[in-house]
Scaffold this motif. Structure first.
Motif, PDB file in Angstrom:
ATOM      1  N   PRO A  62      61.189 -22.610  92.089  1.00 45.47           N
ATOM      2  CA  PRO A  62      62.645 -20.823  92.294  1.00 45.47           C
ATOM      3  C   PRO A  62      63.771 -21.430  91.652  1.00 45.47           C
ATOM      4  CG  PRO A  62      62.082 -21.583  93.847  1.00 45.47           C
ATOM      5  CD  PRO A  62      61.234 -22.426  93.799  1.00 45.47           C
ATOM      6  N   LYS A  63      64.493 -19.788  91.136  1.00 45.67           N
ATOM      7  CA  LYS A  63      65.587 -20.139  90.031  1.00 45.67           C
ATOM      8  C   LYS A  63      66.131 -20.397  91.420  1.00 45.67           C
ATOM      9  CE  LYS A  63      66.125 -14.623  90.396  1.00 45.67           C
ATOM     10  NZ  LYS A  63      67.213 -13.423  89.318  1.00 45.67           N
ATOM     11  N   THR A  87      63.475 -16.129  77.435  1.00 51.49           N
ATOM     12  CA  THR A  87      64.438 -16.872  77.692  1.00 51.49           C
ATOM     13  C   THR A  87      64.263 -17.614  79.194  1.00 51.49           C
ATOM     14  OG1 THR A  87      66.776 -16.432  77.580  1.00 51.49           O
ATOM     15  CG2 THR A  87      65.742 -16.879  75.675  1.00 51.49           C
ATOM     16  N   LEU A  88      64.757 -18.254  79.647  1.00 49.60           N
ATOM     17  CA  LEU A  88      64.328 -18.992  81.227  1.00 49.60           C
ATOM     18  C   LEU A  88      65.606 -18.237  81.394  1.00 49.60           C
ATOM     19  CD1 LEU A  88      63.041 -20.992  82.636  1.00 49.60           C
ATOM     20  CD2 LEU A  88      65.197 -22.329  82.134  1.00 49.60           C
ATOM     21  N   ARG A  89      66.063 -18.398  81.140  1.00 49.00           N
ATOM     22  CA  ARG A  89      67.982 -17.636  82.106  1.00 49.00           C
ATOM     23  C   ARG A  89      68.649 -16.845  81.168  1.00 49.00           C
ATOM     24  NH1 ARG A  89      69.244 -23.141  84.341  1.00 49.00           N
ATOM     25  NH2 ARG A  89      69.162 -24.915  82.469  1.00 49.00           N
ATOM     26  N   ASN A  90      68.639 -16.538  80.006  1.00 44.32           N
ATOM     27  CA  ASN A  90      69.658 -15.941  79.466  1.00 44.32           C
ATOM     28  C   ASN A  90      68.229 -14.387  79.007  1.00 44.32           C
ATOM     29  OD1 ASN A  90      70.237 -19.285  78.895  1.00 44.32           O
ATOM     30  ND2 ASN A  90      71.857 -18.189  79.033  1.00 44.32           N
ATOM     31  N   PRO A 144      68.655  -4.487  77.065  1.00 41.19           N
ATOM     32  CA  PRO A 144      69.510  -4.426  77.925  1.00 41.19           C
ATOM     33  C   PRO A 144      68.944  -4.317  78.936  1.00 41.19           C
ATOM     34  CG  PRO A 144      69.649  -2.883  76.310  1.00 41.19           C
ATOM     35  CD  PRO A 144      69.074  -4.012  75.709  1.00 41.19           C
ATOM     36  N   ASP A 145      69.483  -4.175  80.425  1.00 35.49           N
ATOM     37  CA  ASP A 145      68.848  -3.069  80.930  1.00 35.49           C
ATOM     38  C   ASP A 145      66.612  -3.355  81.491  1.00 35.49           C
ATOM     39  OD1 ASP A 145      70.279  -1.307  80.647  1.00 35.49           O
ATOM     40  OD2 ASP A 145      69.167   0.115  79.130  1.00 35.49           O
ATOM     41  N   LEU A 146      66.864  -5.035  81.420  1.00 35.58           N
ATOM     42  CA  LEU A 146      65.681  -5.404  82.412  1.00 35.58           C
ATOM     43  C   LEU A 146      66.169  -6.088  83.616  1.00 35.58           C
ATOM     44  CD1 LEU A 146      64.740  -7.824  79.300  1.00 35.58           C
ATOM     45  CD2 LEU A 146      63.721  -5.789  80.175  1.00 35.58           C
ATOM     46  N   PRO A 147      65.230  -6.182  84.797  1.00 38.50           N
ATOM     47  CA  PRO A 147      65.380  -5.712  85.871  1.00 38.50           C
ATOM     48  C   PRO A 147      65.836  -7.795  86.613  1.00 38.50           C
ATOM     49  CG  PRO A 147      62.723  -5.121  85.472  1.00 38.50           C
ATOM     50  CD  PRO A 147      63.599  -6.289  84.528  1.00 38.50           C
ATOM     51  N   ASP A 148      66.132  -8.678  85.092  1.00 37.85           N
ATOM     52  CA  ASP A 148      66.247  -9.848  85.114  1.00 37.85           C
ATOM     53  C   ASP A 148      66.527 -11.091  83.849  1.00 37.85           C
ATOM     54  OD1 ASP A 148      66.933 -12.227  88.549  1.00 37.85           O
ATOM     55  OD2 ASP A 148      66.388 -12.508  86.258  1.00 37.85           O
ATOM     56  N   THR A 149      67.456 -11.689  84.236  1.00 38.71           N
ATOM     57  CA  THR A 149      67.678 -12.264  83.010  1.00 38.71           C
ATOM     58  C   THR A 149      67.005 -13.639  82.621  1.00 38.71           C
ATOM     59  OG1 THR A 149      69.376 -13.484  83.567  1.00 38.71           O
ATOM     60  CG2 THR A 149      69.849 -11.262  82.418  1.00 38.71           C
ATOM     61  N   TRP A 150      66.336 -13.503  83.755  1.00 39.41           N
ATOM     62  CA  TRP A 150      65.038 -14.954  84.117  1.00 39.41           C
ATOM     63  C   TRP A 150      64.321 -14.702  83.591  1.00 39.41           C
ATOM     64  CZ3 TRP A 150      66.251 -20.139  86.329  1.00 39.41           C
ATOM     65  CH2 TRP A 150      67.306 -20.744  86.852  1.00 39.41           C
ATOM     66  N   ILE A 151      63.585 -14.247  82.654  1.00 36.12           N
ATOM     67  CA  ILE A 151      62.296 -13.864  81.884  1.00 36.12           C
ATOM     68  C   ILE A 151      60.730 -14.844  81.804  1.00 36.12           C
ATOM     69  CG2 ILE A 151      61.537 -12.743  80.062  1.00 36.12           C
ATOM     70  CD1 ILE A 151      64.202 -11.501  81.019  1.00 36.12           C
ATOM     71  N   LEU A 152      59.823 -14.391  81.935  1.00 36.41           N
ATOM     72  CA  LEU A 152      58.298 -15.574  82.548  1.00 36.41           C
ATOM     73  C   LEU A 152      57.721 -14.816  81.415  1.00 36.41           C
ATOM     74  CD1 LEU A 152      58.185 -14.704  86.407  1.00 36.41           C
ATOM     75  CD2 LEU A 152      58.997 -17.624  84.380  1.00 36.41           C
ATOM     76  N   GLU A 153      57.615 -13.612  81.260  1.00 36.10           N
ATOM     77  CA  GLU A 153      56.434 -13.243  79.894  1.00 36.10           C
ATOM     78  C   GLU A 153      56.951 -11.669  79.045  1.00 36.10           C
ATOM     79  OE1 GLU A 153      53.684 -13.747  79.102  1.00 36.10           O
ATOM     80  OE2 GLU A 153      52.229 -12.604  78.684  1.00 36.10           O
TER      81      GLU A 153
END
Lengths: 760, 432
Positions: free
Chosen positions: A641-642, B329-332, B346-355
């Motif tokens: 996890p991150k 991207t993994l974390r950007n 913009p405005d996504l819940p997190d910058t760590w994207i999975l899908e």
């Protein structure tokens, strides 16, 4: 990554499950030479000495030869060694004057690179490679005029039994060669004789006297102390490690008819276009021979195929004079046709079998290649116990497929290189399968102690035949072995107990296991294609067990003759080998050890029959691992996890063995999400600008681009220091500003932008 | 991923129904009146007499997570997740607070009829046995009390609608299918699944074990010729099935079961992760080392850090009907690539994207901190009440949106439900 779709070594790979239809090949070594102008130069074999150590059915031969260059030319020697099937080279050396240069096994490409580098300087290393199964060669350069060049090759061979007897053969270069034979385990030997030499035997010593025939061979015939239909075995174990075992059982050569099981025989004959002419003619003749010899108690059928499939009877039919004549006429009418559909033919032949207690035997003869996966799928989908004996004709045949089909269907594979040999090969094959002695064999080591057993499926035991099994042994104490099977209508159980001490040194036993495992992996590569995992395991086993094969070679090189670049390659090759040797002692492996948060796969090497394998991760997850038959290990994948901080972490592994014993271990992984710190410098040197990137950690790769035109991509060169990369740009063409992106081994990136060049 | 049905942002307004699998039992407490079972899919309640499951509590009932390590009985029923403690209130909902991290007890090697035992609890002469394959009562031999028909996993990596059925591919638990989106049945096949593709020739399954095709009769056919086996994505370009392994892009005539020669390391990547296609035949790849890679005819264009992206580490890529690509991207964050223009979503819940995927003109984004729907007009709607913040897959099915997380699947647009036993697969009936 490798874009070869078919490994180059495919035609020469070792194959499992061969029927040894001939006696063991003669071992033979010969040095030939050529002068710089290409002219052949005959070298004299001045001295020859064979030292043979027989341990159970294993022979280790140390062959020492001295070759004299009688010419006035400096020549390159090319040594060709034929050790025969079921054999491998275990050592290689040569002499520079009185200095013995001992070979080491390295990755083939490394060995070749060093060899080419050093020979380019006129020096004389030795490189031994495998050319084909049981055939090896090496080059020696230079051999000076009048020089006596000494070479030494050590090779190992398993000698299969026919009844109680097994035979050692070597072809001698000199009739007067010195011959020394010793018996490492006299208790396994009952009698020793030789048709070529006078010999006397006492305990471990065999005294070889004068030659008694006019030939060039040295032949020793040994009678095993164990009777037929009894288990024999040998164990090797290093302290603290699982043991290795080789087990064999031999069938008698004379079997009376009441002991022979009645059977159904289906002949499947390839009539594709490639079989036209002599191959099909000989195949028909061979099939007719087999049909003529089948006893009246058997049943018979014939299936003929190309890209379609025809069959004579809907089920194998009782042999009467009328049926026999009908079959022979049918065989005689076979004409060549179209393509080769092995899967279709095999599927049909399997579907045409009677479902009763009799053994069903398919003899499948082809010279072609076909969709391997489709054929294997058909074989695996068949729930019956039909035995499939495959006969492959010619060099174009898909040997791995036929070998695997035979292996999975409890049969054997016979390779016939030349169409002219089809008939005798089929007759010899029939001699065996006409007399199944024990069928439906299964081996039990008690409490799942036998692991990684080869062959994976035991074939039937036929008249004059031998089955050899290799395996790893887990646990402590004596190993109680039981080989069960069906003999006629009776159940037969052969039992023996082998001592498994904490340490017992018979390294050839371990090498036999490794050779067989490597052969199985090579067959898998041939069938499925090469991938990194299979390649890596073959390479690691070959390096760890000193096996020469498709990925490895013996390299003998005097350190004093190493060039600087060869020295570096050799140092790296040795370092990699040491790492592999260390890693092979470790039971645990993570597929990626340095990683950012992500989803690597954890693989644990534990016995297949383990009750449970658990991994407890530092971030609170507990995973039950599953057995992965392809990876031959227990696997799980997990997401880091991150929120996990950078650092080194342990995964705690718990293995619950079949006997309830618990084994604990750990394996480490490193979380690295920190980008590398960079120092980027530029230096103008004449008309070039040198860009040097220095990081605080090892880097995977470094690129630069023009900040204004980022489609330009320049990859910086690695240096000996993994933290330093550099490149040179022509000052006139260098961008005004460059953007440098450096990536570390966990794929973290750092971007640096700077102005380039003094003129700017 | 393909799917049917309109995805209206409005359907996301309500709380989702939670689908979970309760096969893995971590702890049991049994009294004469109640049998409480802490599982990987929530807290179950069984009637100790009829042995029927009467209730399952999930995050929809206030739990902080579905994976429960322990249940304790005091004045109130309490359950413990890895780092929280939740108490059942009089309103039949849980109230949770942070608690020290707990690590489950490991009962290595204990077996019940071949299944791994993880928990035991006695009630009179009867012993309840919790395994990794459900709950059993020792005196009822092999009769499983855990209802059948549950999803095959709580951690789905892929969802797809195919032949009007909902297919679910697990991170590590294989494949299963549902006719109604509620009751699932397992399908034999690979274990570690990465992607699913609905195609007229069948359902194509990208898995660590290789590429497979599932026919309508459930036959699973491995696609030969792909080595190494680990296939992480699959797509259709109108002519060929495309699949990626880390080092290669593979093409497959869907009428054959063998892949052709691959394109090795396109764009010099060694770590492909995803493939998708645009309507004009453009192929987009996501990679861990070269970001997004666009293949248009013979032209290969790399969009990575060197080219100005915030990261070269891409996990998934989606492309809309105008040819705009979105790289997860993994974390950007999520990077929008419109021609040569690169911008951040913009405005996504997190910058760590999975899908990321496109469905009915909407951009669906799963992150390690929740999920969002980006409508065509740019409005961003965050999905509420997910059972776990890490979101790996989406699929519209019969007017609802299925959102797969690492611990349970949320269903938006269905009847707002408290997770009564009969709401979950199997209708609460014990296995006969």
């Amino acid at each position: 990554m490798n874009d070869r779709t078919e490994p180059w070594w495919l035609p020469v790979m070792l194959l499992l499950g061969f029927f040894l239809l001939t006696d063991s090949a003669h071992a033979q070594g010969k040095l030939e030479a050529r002068a710089p102008d290409g002219a052949a130069v005959k070298l004299d074999l001045a001295e020859e000495r064979l030292q043979i150590t027989v341990d159970a059915q294993h022979a280790r031969t140390t062959l020492k030869q001295t070759w004299n260059n009688p010419s006035s030319s400096r020549v390159e020697g090319s040594y060709r060694l034929q050790t025969g099937e079921s054999s491998t080279v275990a050592g290689f050396s040569y002499w520079n004057g009185e200095t013995k240069i001992v070979g080491e096994v390295f990755e083939r490409e490394d060995a070749r690179e060093i060899y080419d580098d050093v020979t380019g300087m006129g020096n004389d290393p030795g490189l031994l490679e495998q050319d084909a199964e049981g055939t090896f060669s090496f080059k020696v350069f230079p051999i000076e005029p009048g020089e006596r060049k000494r070479v030494e090759v050590v090779h190992d061979r398993w000698m299969a039994r026919a009844g109680r007897w097994f035979t050692y053969r070597a072809r001698l270069g000199r009739p007067t060669a010195q011959l020394e034979v010793s018996i490492a385990s006299p208790k396994t030997v009952s009698t020793i004789t030789s048709p070529t030499h006078e010999i006397t035997w006492s305990g471990k010593n065999v005294k070889v006297g004068p030659r008694i025939d006019a030939g060039h061979d040295f032949i020793v015939q040994i009678q095993h102390a164990d009777p037929t239909l009894a288990l024999s075995g040998a164990v090797h174990r290093n302290a603290g490690q699982d043991a290795y075992v080789v087990i064999s059982v031999a069938a008698p050569t004379n079997v009376t008819s009441p002991q022979i099981v009645e059977k159904d025989v289906t002949l499947v004959i390839d009539r594709s276009g490639s079989m036209s002419g002599e191959p099909l003619r000989n195949a028909k003749a061979a099939a007719a021979d087999v049909v003529a010899r089948l006893p009246a108690t058997d049943r018979v059928n014939v299936v003929v195929f190309d890209d379609g499939v025809d069959w004579l009877f809907p089920r194998p039919k009782e042999i009467t004079d009328e049926v026999r004549a009908q079959v022979l006429a049918h065989v005689d009418r076979i004409r060549d046709g179209g393509g080769t559909d092995i899967a279709g033919a095999l599927g049909r032949a399997l579907g045409l079998q009677n479902r009763d207690r009799r053994p069903n035997i398919i003899v499948f003869l082809t010279d072609g290649q076909s969709d391997a996966q489709a054929a294997l799928k058909v074989a695996r989908a068949d729930a019956g116990d039909t035995r499939v004996f495959t006969v492959g004709v010619g060099t174009g045949v898909d040997k791995p497929l036929l070998s695997r089909l035979a292996g999975e269907k409890r049969g054997r594979f016979t390779f016939v290189s030349d169409a002219a040999a089809i008939e005798p090969a089929m007759n010899k094959l029939y001699d065996r399968i006409a007399a199944p002695v024990v069928v439906n064999l299964s081996l039990d080591g008690g409490d799942g102690r036998l692991q990684r057993v080869y062959p994976k499926t035991l074939p039937d035991l036929f008249r004059g035949d031998e089955i050899k099994v290799v395996a790893r042994v887990q646990g402590e104490g004596p190993l109680n072995l039981t080989l069960r099977g069906q003999r006629g209508r009776d159940e037969l159980a052969m039992k023996t107990t082998l001592a498994v001490p904490t340490q017992t040194i018979r390294p050839w036993v371990g090498r036999q296991w490794a050779m067989t495992r490597v052969d199985d992996l090579l067959e898998e590569i041939a069938l499925q294609g090469e991938n990194d995992e299979l390649h890596t395991e073959v390479l690691e086993l070959s390096l760890a067990y000193e096996l020469v094969g498709p990925y490895t070679s013996f390299l003998a090189i005097p350190e004093s003759e190493l060039t600087e670049s060869a020295s570096g390659v050799l140092a790296n090759a040795r370092a990699r080998k040491e790492a592999i040797l260390r890693a092979n002692q470790d039971a645990l492996a993570l597929s990626r050890r340095i990683m950012p948060p992500g989803d690597p796969v954890l693989k644990v090497k534990a016995p297949r029959n383990a009750k449970q394998v658990l991994a407890r991760f530092s971030f609170g997850e507990v995973h039950d691992l599953q057995w992965d038959p392809d990876a031959e290990g227990w696997t799980t994948r997990f997401l880091v996890p991150k929120g996990v901080r950078d650092g080194a972490y342990d995964v705690e592994i718990t293995i619950v063995h079949a006997d309830g014993r618990m084994e604990m271990g750990t394996t480490a992984y490193t979380i690295d999400s920190e980008a590398p710190q960079l120092e980027v410098t530029t230096q103008v040197d004449g008309d070039v600008v040198r860009v040097t990137v220095t990081a605080n950690e090892a880097l995977r790769e470094v690129f630069l681009t023009d900040e204004d035109t980022p489609t330009l991509r320049v990859k910086l060169d690695a240096t000996d220091d993994p933290k330093v990369f550099l490149t040179e740009l022509l000052e006139d063409e260098a961008p005004v500003r460059i953007r440098v992106v450096a990536t570390d081994r966990a794929r973290n990136e750092t971007v640096s932008t700077l102005r380039v060049g003094a003129r700017r | 991923m393909s799917g049917a049905g309109l995805l209206a942002v409005a359907l996301l307004a309500g709380s989702p129904e939670i689908l979970s699998a309760t096969h893995r039992v971590n702890h049991i407490e049994a009294t004469p009146d109640h049998v409480w079972v802490a599982t990987d899919g929530g807290l179950e309640h069984y009637d100790p007499v009829s042995l029927e499951r009467t209730r399952v509590y999930t995050t929809a009932d206030g739990l902080a997570g579905l994976r429960l390590w322990e249940v304790t009985l005091g004045a109130r029923v309490q359950v413990h997740t890895a780092n929280s403690r939740c108490t059942l209130g009089a309103d039949d909902r849980f109230d949770c607070e942070d608690a020290a991290a707990t690590v489950p007890k490991v009962r290595a090697g204990d077996r019940f009829h071949g299944r791994r035992v993880l928990a035991r609890a006695s009630l009179g002469r009867r012993e309840f046995v919790g395994t990794d394959d459900g709950l059993y009562a020792s005196d009822l031999d092999t009769r499983r009390l855990t209802p059948d028909g549950q999803p095959c996993t709580n951690f789905a990596m892929a969802l797809a609608t195919h032949r009007d059925r909902l297919w679910m591919g697990a991170f590590e638990g294989g494949l299963c299918v549902s006719d109604d989106g509620r009751i699932f049945e397992p399908v034999d096949g690979p274990r570690m699944i990465n992607d699913l593709l609905s195609h007229r020739r069948g359902l194509f399954v990208a898995a660590n074990e290789g590429l497979f095709r599932v026919d309508d009769d459930g036959t699973v056919t491995p696609i030969a010729g792909i080595q190494p086996r680990g296939v992480n994505a699959v797509a259709w370009d109108g002519r060929r099935i495309l699949a990626t392994t880390p080092g290669a892009l593979w093409g497959l005539d869907p009428r054959r079961d063998r892949a052709g020669a691959p394109r090795w390391m396109p764009g010099d990547t060694h770590a492909l992760q995803d493939v998708t296609t645009a309507g004009d035949g453009t192929i987009w790849l996501a990679s861990e080392d070269r970001g997004a890679i666009r293949i248009r005819g013979d032209e290969v264009r790399v969009f990575d850090t060197l080219a100005g992206l915030p990261s070269s580490w891409g996990l998934r890529v989606a492309v809309d009907h105008q040819g705009v690509a979105y790289l997860a991207t993994l974390r950007n964050g999520l990077v929008k690539i419109d021609g040569d223009e690169v911008s951040a979503q913009p405005d996504l819940p997190d910058t760590w994207i999975l899908e990321t995927t496109i469905s009915d003109g909407n951009l669906l984004v799963g992150t390690q901190g929740g999920a969002a729907v980006v409508a065509a007009n740019g409005t961003v709607e965050h999905l509420r009440d997910l059972p776990h913040p890490n979101v790996h897959a989406f699929a519209p099915f019969r007017g609802k949106l299925y959102v797969a997380t690492e611990s349970g699947t949320a269903v938006y647009g269905g009847a707002k439900a408290r997770n009564r036993a009969r709401n979950q697969g199997g209708g609460g009936r014990p296995r006969p």
